[in-house]
Enzyme design. Structure first.
Site, short mmCIF file in Angstrom:
data_model
loop_
_atom_site.label_atom_id
_atom_site.label_comp_id
_atom_site.label_asym_id
_atom_site.label_seq_id
_atom_site.Cartn_x
_atom_site.Cartn_y
_atom_site.Cartn_z
N ASP A 152 43.65 38.42 46.98
CA ASP A 152 44.36 39.69 47.12
C ASP A 152 44.75 40.20 45.73
O ASP A 152 44.92 39.41 44.81
CB ASP A 152 45.61 39.49 48.00
CG ASP A 152 46.39 40.79 48.15
OD1 ASP A 152 45.78 41.80 48.54
OD2 ASP A 152 47.59 40.78 47.85
N LYS A 153 44.87 41.54 45.60
CA LYS A 153 45.20 42.11 44.30
C LYS A 153 46.70 42.23 44.09
O LYS A 153 47.29 41.51 43.29
CB LYS A 153 44.55 43.50 44.15
CG LYS A 153 44.87 44.18 42.80
CD LYS A 153 44.24 45.54 42.70
CE LYS A 153 44.95 46.59 43.53
NZ LYS A 153 46.34 46.90 43.01
N THR A 154 47.34 43.14 44.82
CA THR A 154 48.76 43.43 44.58
C THR A 154 49.64 42.24 44.94
O THR A 154 49.62 41.75 46.06
CB THR A 154 49.19 44.66 45.41
OG1 THR A 154 48.34 45.76 45.09
CG2 THR A 154 50.63 45.04 45.08
N VAL A 189 43.82 33.62 48.89
CA VAL A 189 45.15 33.63 48.28
C VAL A 189 45.75 35.02 48.49
O VAL A 189 45.13 36.03 48.12
CB VAL A 189 45.08 33.32 46.77
CG1 VAL A 189 46.49 33.21 46.19
CG2 VAL A 189 44.29 32.05 46.52
N ASP A 238 49.69 37.45 49.69
CA ASP A 238 51.15 37.44 49.74
C ASP A 238 51.74 38.38 50.78
O ASP A 238 52.91 38.28 51.10
CB ASP A 238 51.72 37.83 48.36
CG ASP A 238 51.51 39.31 48.06
OD1 ASP A 238 50.37 39.80 48.24
OD2 ASP A 238 52.48 39.98 47.65
#
Length: 322
Positions: free
Chosen positions: A1-3, A212, A214
């Protein structure tokens, strides 16, 4: 994931783009831009997303009153809408505004395009009147890539990871900028939660997949992956409950450590099982073939147990090897 994963996850509002032009934040904002920010903050005050926090914090910094939002409705992966002072407003992604064919979309898209190319994430604000939506403004936010992101990618490749893929619901232009800095192999942008799930299932055809993330939008992908890792400090409860592993310190450098340690644990497990099985097999053959003294049998069996335990304790040397 990026953000929040490859990036720090604490974006800040940098510009407000409206049909009247672009206004830098912080700065001396015209009243029209302040009003747009107040409306956006009212909508985002009910969200836990890092981008929402950036807008609310920017409004709080101006010490302006945030109006109350009622009849709030969230659309996962797209945005939200609510009623403010008898008017229905919505806030969300560029993809959502493109899908609903918002009036004024093209002009605002052109104005915000240079910001996206610089890696700024854009959130759109619109006014709903019946079935028609009018795009009112674009809020550009900048997030900082984690300093260890590029090193993380390099270490994963050294460990034999075939491909590092970045998944994001952000615009493709923004994703390309972050991907270039992080050195990932592939990007998948403008994804809804179900799109991330689809990508994970496709990647699983190529081999084992570790995800991965959040956020709430990452939960389906985390659940579908072979190994899921959640960022603990800034991660949502849903992500942490879904994940197999939680990085409590949000330290990306622990991901290669996790992989190398798990592989080392697997090797030691095979060694211990092989040793234990070999000793037992030898003792059985010895007992059946000739009169094996009981003390020697006990020493052989218990001695192998001690060796297995000592070999397992080698895993405690992970701190030194890290």
């Amino acid at each position: 994931d990026k953000t929040g994963t490859l990036t720090i996850g604490k974006p800040s509002l940098t510009e407000i783009v409206s049909p009247q032009g672009r206004n830098g934040v912080p700065g001396d904002l015209p009243q029209e831009a302040v009003e747009l920010l107040r409306i956006a903050a009212a909508l985002e005050s009910k969200s836990e997303h890092p981008l929402a926090h950036a807008i609310v914090d920017a409004a709080a910094g101006l010490k302006t009153e945030i109006p109350a939002a009622t009849a709030f409705q969230s659309t996962t992966g797209k945005g939200a809408e609510a009623t403010i002072k008898d008017k229905r407003y919505l806030i969300g992604s560029e993809r959502w505004f493109r899908e609903i064919e918002a009036d004024g979309f093209s002009s605002l898209s052109e104005l915000s395009k240079p910001l996206q190319e610089k890696g700024h994430t854009c959130v759109w604000l619109g006014l709903r009147e019946g079935d028609m939506v009018t795009a009112m403004a674009v809020f550009a936010m900048a997030d900082t890539i984690r300093p260890e992101a590029r090193e993380l990618t390099a270490q994963l490749h050294k460990l034999g990871v075939k491909k590092v893929v970045m998944l994001t619901g952000d615009q493709r232009a923004v994703a390309k900028t972050i991907a270039a800095e992080a050195g990932v192999d592939e990007i998948q942008a403008e994804l809804l939660p179900e799109d991330k799930l689809k990508v994970i299932r496709e990647l699983k055809r190529e081999g084992c997949v570790m995800m991965v993330g959040d956020g709430v939008n990452d939960a389906p992908a985390l659940a579908a992956s072979d190994l899921s890792v959640a960022m603990g400090a800034a991660g949502t409860d849903v992500a942490m409950e879904t994940a197999d592993v939680v990085l409590m310190g949000d330290r990306l450098e622990n991901i290669p450590l996790l992989l190398s340690h798990s592989r080392r644990a697997k090797r030691l497990l095979i060694q211990n099982l092989s040793l234990a099985a070999g000793v037992i097999f030898f003792l059985i053959i010895a007992a059946l073939g000739f009169a094996l003294p009981l003390p020697i049998g006990v020493v052989g069996h218990e001695g192998s147990t001690v060796i297995v335990c000592l070999n397992g304790l080698r895993l405690l040397m992970i701190a030194k090897s890290a």
